[in-house]
Structure formats: structure tokens, C-alpha cells
Design a protein around this motif. Structure first.
Motif, mmCIF file in Angstrom:
data_model
loop_
_atom_site.group_PDB
_atom_site.id
_atom_site.type_symbol
_atom_site.label_atom_id
_atom_site.label_comp_id
_atom_site.label_asym_id
_atom_site.label_seq_id
_atom_site.Cartn_x
_atom_site.Cartn_y
_atom_site.Cartn_z
ATOM 1 N N ALA A 130 22.460 42.643 46.668
ATOM 2 C CA ALA A 130 22.995 43.755 45.889
ATOM 3 C C ALA A 130 22.804 45.047 46.677
ATOM 4 N N TYR A 131 23.718 45.991 46.480
ATOM 5 C CA TYR A 131 23.622 47.341 47.041
ATOM 6 C C TYR A 131 23.242 47.346 48.524
ATOM 7 N N GLY A 132 23.976 46.504 49.273
ATOM 8 C CA GLY A 132 23.854 46.528 50.732
ATOM 9 C C GLY A 132 22.704 45.715 51.305
ATOM 10 N N ASP A 195 23.639 53.216 51.739
ATOM 11 C CA ASP A 195 25.058 53.397 52.067
ATOM 12 C C ASP A 195 26.020 52.839 51.030
ATOM 13 N N TYR A 196 25.554 51.962 50.169
ATOM 14 C CA TYR A 196 26.450 51.339 49.195
ATOM 15 C C TYR A 196 26.956 52.404 48.216
ATOM 16 N N GLY A 197 28.273 52.314 47.925
ATOM 17 C CA GLY A 197 28.957 53.289 47.063
ATOM 18 C C GLY A 197 28.088 53.810 45.934
ATOM 19 N N GLY A 236 25.216 37.279 35.438
ATOM 20 C CA GLY A 236 25.622 38.187 36.518
ATOM 21 C C GLY A 236 27.046 37.871 36.949
ATOM 22 N N SER A 237 27.348 38.150 38.207
ATOM 23 C CA SER A 237 28.704 37.870 38.706
ATOM 24 C C SER A 237 29.003 36.389 38.539
ATOM 25 N N PHE A 238 30.103 36.080 37.896
ATOM 26 C CA PHE A 238 30.448 34.679 37.687
ATOM 27 C C PHE A 238 31.173 34.120 38.915
ATOM 28 N N PHE A 239 31.920 35.004 39.605
ATOM 29 C CA PHE A 239 32.672 34.588 40.794
ATOM 30 C C PHE A 239 32.154 35.330 42.021
ATOM 31 N N LYS A 240 32.468 34.777 43.196
ATOM 32 C CA LYS A 240 32.176 35.493 44.443
ATOM 33 C C LYS A 240 33.334 36.444 44.728
ATOM 34 N N ASN A 241 33.066 37.475 45.508
ATOM 35 C CA ASN A 241 34.164 38.315 45.981
ATOM 36 C C ASN A 241 34.898 37.540 47.068
ATOM 37 N N PRO A 242 36.222 37.318 46.926
ATOM 38 C CA PRO A 242 36.908 36.520 47.935
ATOM 39 C C PRO A 242 36.983 37.220 49.296
ATOM 40 N N ASN A 261 39.246 47.301 49.405
ATOM 41 C CA ASN A 261 38.837 46.213 50.307
ATOM 42 C C ASN A 261 37.790 46.709 51.282
ATOM 43 N N PHE A 262 36.961 45.783 51.759
ATOM 44 C CA PHE A 262 35.849 46.140 52.645
ATOM 45 C C PHE A 262 35.818 45.172 53.806
ATOM 46 N N MET A 263 35.502 45.681 54.990
ATOM 47 C CA MET A 263 35.300 44.775 56.137
ATOM 48 C C MET A 263 33.974 44.052 55.920
ATOM 49 N N ALA A 274 36.427 40.898 43.435
ATOM 50 C CA ALA A 274 36.963 40.007 42.406
ATOM 51 C C ALA A 274 37.156 40.784 41.099
ATOM 52 N N ALA A 275 36.284 41.787 40.865
ATOM 53 C CA ALA A 275 36.398 42.587 39.629
ATOM 54 C C ALA A 275 37.776 43.248 39.552
ATOM 55 N N TRP A 276 38.273 43.729 40.700
ATOM 56 C CA TRP A 276 39.585 44.385 40.726
ATOM 57 C C TRP A 276 40.703 43.372 40.449
ATOM 58 N N ILE A 278 40.467 40.628 38.780
ATOM 59 C CA ILE A 278 40.380 40.204 37.378
ATOM 60 C C ILE A 278 40.956 41.298 36.475
ATOM 61 N N GLU A 279 40.545 42.544 36.764
ATOM 62 C CA GLU A 279 41.060 43.671 35.970
ATOM 63 C C GLU A 279 42.585 43.720 36.048
ATOM 64 N N HIS A 280 43.130 43.571 37.250
ATOM 65 C CA HIS A 280 44.578 43.689 37.426
ATOM 66 C C HIS A 280 45.324 42.406 37.077
ATOM 67 N N LEU A 296 32.654 46.726 31.194
ATOM 68 C CA LEU A 296 32.355 47.649 32.290
ATOM 69 C C LEU A 296 32.339 46.959 33.646
ATOM 70 N N GLN A 297 32.281 45.624 33.650
ATOM 71 C CA GLN A 297 32.264 44.881 34.911
ATOM 72 C C GLN A 297 32.821 43.481 34.628
ATOM 73 N N PRO A 298 34.149 43.341 34.787
ATOM 74 C CA PRO A 298 34.783 42.093 34.355
ATOM 75 C C PRO A 298 34.443 40.865 35.193
ATOM 76 N N LEU A 299 33.702 41.083 36.284
ATOM 77 C CA LEU A 299 33.245 39.953 37.101
ATOM 78 C C LEU A 299 32.145 39.169 36.372
ATOM 79 N N VAL A 300 31.594 39.820 35.347
ATOM 80 C CA VAL A 300 30.525 39.190 34.566
ATOM 81 C C VAL A 300 31.122 38.600 33.291
HETATM 82 N N1 EPU Z 1 35.920 47.140 40.261
HETATM 83 C C1 EPU Z 1 37.091 47.156 39.531
HETATM 84 N N2 EPU Z 1 37.009 47.145 38.183
HETATM 85 C C2 EPU Z 1 35.830 47.148 37.510
HETATM 86 C C3 EPU Z 1 34.616 47.119 38.242
HETATM 87 C C4 EPU Z 1 34.698 47.122 39.625
HETATM 88 O O1 EPU Z 1 38.199 47.180 40.098
HETATM 89 O O2 EPU Z 1 35.863 47.163 36.276
HETATM 90 C C5 EPU Z 1 36.001 47.145 41.740
HETATM 91 C C6 EPU Z 1 35.854 48.557 42.299
HETATM 92 O O3 EPU Z 1 36.776 48.708 43.354
HETATM 93 C C7 EPU Z 1 34.450 48.565 42.847
HETATM 94 C C8 EPU Z 1 34.329 47.128 43.311
HETATM 95 O O4 EPU Z 1 34.988 46.367 42.295
HETATM 96 O O5 EPU Z 1 34.311 49.454 43.918
HETATM 97 C C9 EPU Z 1 32.902 46.654 43.510
HETATM 98 O O6 EPU Z 1 32.207 46.742 42.266
HETATM 99 P P1 EPU Z 1 30.599 46.733 42.224
HETATM 100 O O7 EPU Z 1 30.052 47.766 43.126
HETATM 101 O O8 EPU Z 1 30.188 46.758 40.793
HETATM 102 O O9 EPU Z 1 30.189 45.350 42.885
HETATM 103 P P2 EPU Z 1 30.824 43.884 42.857
HETATM 104 O O10 EPU Z 1 31.414 43.598 44.190
HETATM 105 O O11 EPU Z 1 31.695 43.691 41.676
HETATM 106 C C10 EPU Z 1 28.673 42.795 43.865
HETATM 107 C C11 EPU Z 1 27.768 41.644 43.551
HETATM 108 C C12 EPU Z 1 26.801 42.032 42.433
HETATM 109 C C13 EPU Z 1 25.981 43.233 42.918
HETATM 110 C C14 EPU Z 1 26.951 44.375 43.240
HETATM 111 C C15 EPU Z 1 26.253 45.564 43.842
HETATM 112 C C16 EPU Z 1 29.020 39.635 44.083
HETATM 113 C C17 EPU Z 1 29.751 38.444 43.565
HETATM 114 N N3 EPU Z 1 28.547 40.471 43.169
HETATM 115 O O12 EPU Z 1 29.491 43.018 42.704
HETATM 116 O O13 EPU Z 1 25.896 40.946 42.253
HETATM 117 O O14 EPU Z 1 25.055 43.651 41.932
HETATM 118 O O15 EPU Z 1 27.921 43.925 44.232
HETATM 119 O O16 EPU Z 1 25.828 45.249 45.125
HETATM 120 O O17 EPU Z 1 28.875 39.766 45.301
HETATM 121 C C18 EPU Z 1 25.419 38.984 41.037
HETATM 122 O O18 EPU Z 1 25.488 38.380 42.111
HETATM 123 O O19 EPU Z 1 25.175 38.384 39.956
HETATM 124 C C19 EPU Z 1 25.675 40.407 41.012
HETATM 125 C C20 EPU Z 1 25.700 41.124 39.883
#
Ligand code: EPU
Length: 342
Positions: A130-132, A195-197, A236-242, A261-263, A274-276, A278-280, A296-300
Motif C-alpha cells: 500500500a502507498y508505495g 510519493d504515492y498520490g 480489501g481490494s477484491f481484484f488486482k489492478n490489471p 494509468n501508471f508505469m 481496477a477501481a476506474w 469498475i466505476e466506468h 468510495l472505493q468500488p474495488l472493495v
Molecule cells: N479510482 C477511481 N474511482 C474510485 C476510486 C479510485 O477511478 O472510486 C481510481 C483513481 O484513478 C485512483 C486510482 O483508482 O487514482 C487508485 O486508487 P487508490 O489510490 O485508492 O488505490 P487502488 O489502486 O485502488 C491499491 C491497492 C490497495 C492499497 C491502495 C493504496 C491493489 C489491488 N489495491 O488500490 O490495497 O491500499 O492501492 O496503495 O493493488 C488491498 O490490497 O486490499 C488494498 C486495499
């Protein structure tokens, strides 16, 4: 001491709060009991599963086997140098209690991983991050017991097959080995990773911030975005970020130029949140019966009440299907599924 229970409810042992049952549930409090139990396993014909705090798991059905819950505690300093401290931590220690312990002693390396639910033993399995930061950056070795014969084996960091939310313990060694301790190397001269957003901005309110301030900031961000499993069941996150390779990415971004997107650390690979996706695909904050995505975080994915594991699984399948139809990307689950072939 070993406690063996039969036909036991797992509701309190998984953060989704699913009321699944296991045929047997064995809890051990120290390493030698654990070895003894494995050598004299009373139900050798049954399949075995290891369960820590259950914060990254979805029970879709009851488990018709033996669950071993290694509840080994203790934090022990085993080596000190002017720059580093090596600590050996029991697999059953609550992860955030360990982070709190380290931060209080100004030992750096895990403060960005504050408030991640689960136990220390689960950390290396899915290489929590998390967070870099990822836990693999501070793990020196992982100490295990082989389920086949009760023998002990240590895995040095470079033998653990660490990757993004994965390791050898989640793949080749899944259900073949039990982690009883993890050895960490923490820094006595911490360097803040901000450095994380959003993290650096929030740190601005502190004069020359230290790791305790960073921990506060991370806890603040997590509390704002992520549901507390004590209140709303989730893992927590149900899916990985692809992760897309260059060519795939070029096609994707041409069709969806507004996608964040991120390198990645590996050249030519791009991570899409993946959150983006899912949202879209229209799933942000949606609820189907007792299951839904967190607004607030649709990845969860969350359990709003008495959802069954099947309901949550079916919701996840619908989301995958819609994301695939819209973006041609198949989301991979991060959470472990029990009771289904996947
Ligand atoms: N975003 C959306 N819509 C939303 C929320 C987020 O489009 O409603 C997009 C935004 O572009 C945002 C990006 O998703 O910049 C990333 O969101 P966020 O910083 O919340 O992180 P994440 O990539 O969704 C990952 C980890 C989390 C970890 C956070 C912070 C994975 C699968 N998940 O989430 O880990 O806490 O980064 O580092 O890599 C976990 O593994 O259970 C977990 C919560």
C-alpha cells in the motif's frame, strides 16, 4: 495447547463475515504444538487449509476439511546493528499491532502498511502492499513447517517468489506449508516514502515529519476510503489492478484516453486502476441484495448484511463480465476463493 473443534462456524474468522462452516478447526498457540499436531494429524484423509485472520478470503461453500489456524504470537529482536534491527515475529500477531510497535520505536520500513487488516503470517503470502511499499522490501526470511511431514524449512527473501500481491506461498506452496514466524529487517534511520498520490500533500501540515506522522496520514487516508471490516464485511481490494503490456496498452488508451494509468517497475508494463474500470462499467456503489461495491472505493466488495459467499462471488463475476465487455480486460481476483474451482 491445541484446540480441535468440529463443524465449526467461520463467521468470526473471515472479514467478509460469511457464515460458512468447516468440518474441523485446529488452533495452535506455539510452534512445537503445531509440529506435534501435524505429525499426529487425527484426520489425515481430509484436505488441509491454513487460515490466518481471514482478511483476504471468500468462503463460497462450507469447507469439508481441516483448517489449521496458527495463532503464534511474540515479537523478538534477534539482531541489532547501527543501521538495522532484525525482528522475528509470530505469524499470529496482528499486522497493525506490529506496525504500531515498530513506529513507536522509530523503526522504519512498514509505516506505509499501517492499518492493513490481517496477521503477520499472511503478509508474505500475498505480499501486502500500500502507498508505495510492499512487505517484501523488509522481509529477510519466512519460517515454515511442511504439512506433509512436520519438518521445518526457512525461505530467504529471494526464494519467496515475491511479485505484485503474490508469492510462492500463494502459488506452488499453497496449503502445503504453514508460516509460523516472519523475520523482518527494519531501519533505525528511516527514510519517509511519501510519493504515492495524496500522501506528501497531507504530510505538509507536519514540521519535519517522522514515521509516526506518516502512519497518522496513512491511517487518515485509509479510514476515509476503505470500509472498516468490523462494521461492514469486506476483504480489501477484491481484484488486482490489471497490468497491460505496451501494445495492449496503446490500443486501450487510444480507445479510452481519459483512463488513469501508471508505469510499473518493469519497463513496458502499465497498471490501470481496477477501481476506474469498475466505476466506468457502472458498478460504483451498486448493491445487489446483500452484496455491493463500496461507494468510495468500488474495488472493495462488501457484505451489507447477511450476504452468502455465493452472492458476493456472483457479484464479482458480473463485474468481471461487464468490465471485460466494455474494456476487453479480464480482472483477476486478489482475494482467495474457497469452495469453488477457479
Ligand atoms: N479510482 C477511481 N474511482 C474510485 C476510486 C479510485 O477511478 O472510486 C481510481 C483513481 O484513478 C485512483 C486510482 O483508482 O487514482 C487508485 O486508487 P487508490 O489510490 O485508492 O488505490 P487502488 O489502486 O485502488 C491499491 C491497492 C490497495 C492499497 C491502495 C493504496 C491493489 C489491488 N489495491 O488500490 O490495497 O491500499 O492501492 O496503495 O493493488 C488491498 O490490497 O486490499 C488494498 C486495499
Amino acid at each position: 495447547m491445541i484446540t480441535l473443534r468440529e463443524n465449526y462456524s467461520l463467521k468470526k474468522h473471515n472479514s467478509f463475515g460469511i457464515d460458512a462452516r468447516t468440518r474441523y478447526f485446529a488452533e495452535t498457540e506455539n510452534e512445537s504444538d503445531l509440529v506435534n499436531f501435524i505429525r499426529h494429524n487425527p484426520v489425515p484423509e481430509l484436505s488441509v487449509m491454513i487460515l490466518g485472520a481471514g482478511s483476504n478470503i471468500l468462503f463460497i461453500n462450507d469447507f469439508e476439511g481441516l483448517i489449521i489456524h496458527p495463532n503464534i504470537t511474540g515479537i523478538e529482536i534477534i539482531k541489532e546493528t547501527p543501521d538495522f534491527i532484525t525482528v522475528r515475529v509470530g505469524a499470529g500477531v496482528n499486522w497493525d499491532r506490529f506496525v504500531e510497535w515498530a513506529v513507536k520505536k522509530n523503526l522504519g520500513g512498514i509505516e506505509n502498511l499501517s492499518l492493513i487488516p490481517g496477521s503477520v503470517g499472511a503478509g508474505p503470502v500475498q505480499n501486502i502492499g500500500a502507498y508505495g511499499c510492499e512487505v517484501s522490501e523488509v522481509i529477510e526470511q519466512v519460517e515454515t513447517i511442511q504439512i506433509a511431514d512436520g519438518s521445518k524449512k526457512e525461505y530467504h527473501n529471494d526464494e519467496c517468489g515475491f511479485g505484485y500481491r503474490t508469492s510462492i506461498f500463494k502459488t506452488d506452496l499453497k496449503d502445503r506449508t504453514i508460516i509460523h514466524h516472519v523475520v523482518f529487517r527494519l531501519s533505525r534511520k528511516p527514510i519517509l516514502k511519501a510519493d504515492y498520490g495524496g500522501v506528501r500533500d497531507r504530510l505538509k501540515k507536519y514540521n519535519s515529519p517522522n514515521i509516526a506522522d506518516l502512519r497518522k496520514v496513512i491511517i487518515e487516508i485509509r479510514n476515509e476510503k476503505l470500509p472498516d471490516p468490523e462494521k461492514i464485511g469486506n476483504a480489501g481490494s477484491f481484484f488486482k489492478n490489471p497490468v497491460l503490456k505496451d501494445e495492449e496498452f496503446r490500443v486501450f488508451i487510444m480507445n479510452h484516453p481519459d483512463a488513469p494509468n501508471f508505469m510499473t517497475e518493469q519497463d513496458d508494463f502499465h497498471k490501470i486502476p481496477a477501481a476506474w474500470l469498475i466505476e466506468h462499467s457502472g458498478w460504483k456503489g451498486k448493491r445487489v441484495g446483500n452484496a455491493g461495491t463500496y461507494p468510495l472505493q468500488p474495488l472493495v466488495l462488501v457484505n451489507y448484511g447477511n450476504a452468502t459467499g455465493k452472492e458476493i462471488y456472483e457479484l464479482s463475476e458480473k463485474i468481471r463480465e461487464d468490465v471485460f465487455n466494455r474494456f476487453n480486460i479480464m480482472l483477476e481476483r486478489e482475494v482467495n476463493l474457497v469452495g469453488i474451482n477457479s
